[in-house]
Design a protein around this motif. Structure first.
Motif, PDB file in Angstrom:
ATOM      1  N   CYS A  11      -1.811  10.709  -6.305  1.00 41.30           N
ATOM      2  CA  CYS A  11      -2.741   9.803  -5.643  1.00 41.30           C
ATOM      3  C   CYS A  11      -4.017  10.542  -5.267  1.00 41.30           C
ATOM      4  O   CYS A  11      -3.978  11.668  -4.779  1.00 41.30           O
ATOM      5  N   CYS A  16      -3.975   9.102   1.913  1.00 41.85           N
ATOM      6  CA  CYS A  16      -2.632   8.662   1.549  1.00 41.85           C
ATOM      7  C   CYS A  16      -1.601   9.752   1.842  1.00 41.85           C
ATOM      8  O   CYS A  16      -1.838  10.923   1.583  1.00 41.85           O
ATOM      9  N   ASN A  26       5.210   7.031  -6.970  1.00 39.57           N
ATOM     10  CA  ASN A  26       4.383   6.067  -6.248  1.00 39.57           C
ATOM     11  C   ASN A  26       3.297   5.461  -7.120  1.00 39.57           C
ATOM     12  O   ASN A  26       2.656   4.502  -6.744  1.00 39.57           O
ATOM     13  N   CYS A  43      -1.464   3.174  -6.616  1.00 40.67           N
ATOM     14  CA  CYS A  43      -0.532   3.884  -5.750  1.00 40.67           C
ATOM     15  C   CYS A  43       0.164   2.881  -4.849  1.00 40.67           C
ATOM     16  O   CYS A  43      -0.475   2.174  -4.078  1.00 40.67           O
ATOM     17  N   THR A  45       2.035   3.528  -2.411  1.00 42.86           N
ATOM     18  CA  THR A  45       2.084   3.977  -1.027  1.00 42.86           C
ATOM     19  C   THR A  45       0.884   3.475  -0.224  1.00 42.86           C
ATOM     20  O   THR A  45       1.037   2.926   0.864  1.00 42.86           O
ATOM     21  N   CYS A  46      -0.306   3.666  -0.788  1.00 44.81           N
ATOM     22  CA  CYS A  46      -1.505   3.288  -0.031  1.00 44.81           C
ATOM     23  C   CYS A  46      -2.255   2.136  -0.680  1.00 44.81           C
ATOM     24  O   CYS A  46      -3.275   1.696  -0.186  1.00 44.81           O
TER      25      CYS A  46
END
Ligand code: ZN
Length: 126
Positions: A11, A16, A26, A43, A45-46
């Motif tokens: 990322c 993040c 991710n 991504c 995750t973020c």
């Protein structure tokens, strides 16, 4: 041909929690763009999206990728900036910029440009 091996990407969002960490799972490919079908990564995750080229020396240069590779290959062979510029036919400032970027991204470069790897510097790099 659809091998989306994203293990060498991470990322690019500095906020993040997974920023800079590879192989987290991710990242997914959310789109492809441009004449070379570059991947746009997402991504989980973020929820950031970014180009697969972001964070590499190949990103955001106006040089054709082949030229960039050529420049970096010459640098890797120990050619001086001036000589490299002359041989490849690019401005020496461009050579300097690319080599600086390349230094910061040696790992990614190694992954991406294994073809010009000048010599084995010990152990496989993953
Ligand atoms: Zn992220």
């Amino acid at each position: 041909m659809d091998t989306d091996d994203l293990s060498r990407f991470c990322c690019q969002n500095t906020d993040c929690p997974d920023h800079g960490i590879r192989g987290r799972g991710n990242l997914t490919v959310c789109a492809r763009y441009g004449p070379h079908q570059r991947r746009l990564l997402y991504c989980k995750t973020c929820k950031a999206r970014f180009s697969e080229r972001k964070g590499t020396p190949l990103f955001d240069t106006r040089l054709p990728e082949a030229k960039v590779v050529e420049v970096l290959a010459h640098i890797a062979e120990g050619c001086g900036v001036r000589k490299t510029g002359r041989l490849v036919g690019v401005n020496k400032d461009t050579v300097v910029r690319l080599s600086l970027l390349a230094g910061q991204h040696a790992q990614q470069l190694h992954d991406k440009l294994v073809a010009f790897s000048p010599e084995d510097t010990g152990g496989p790099v993953r």
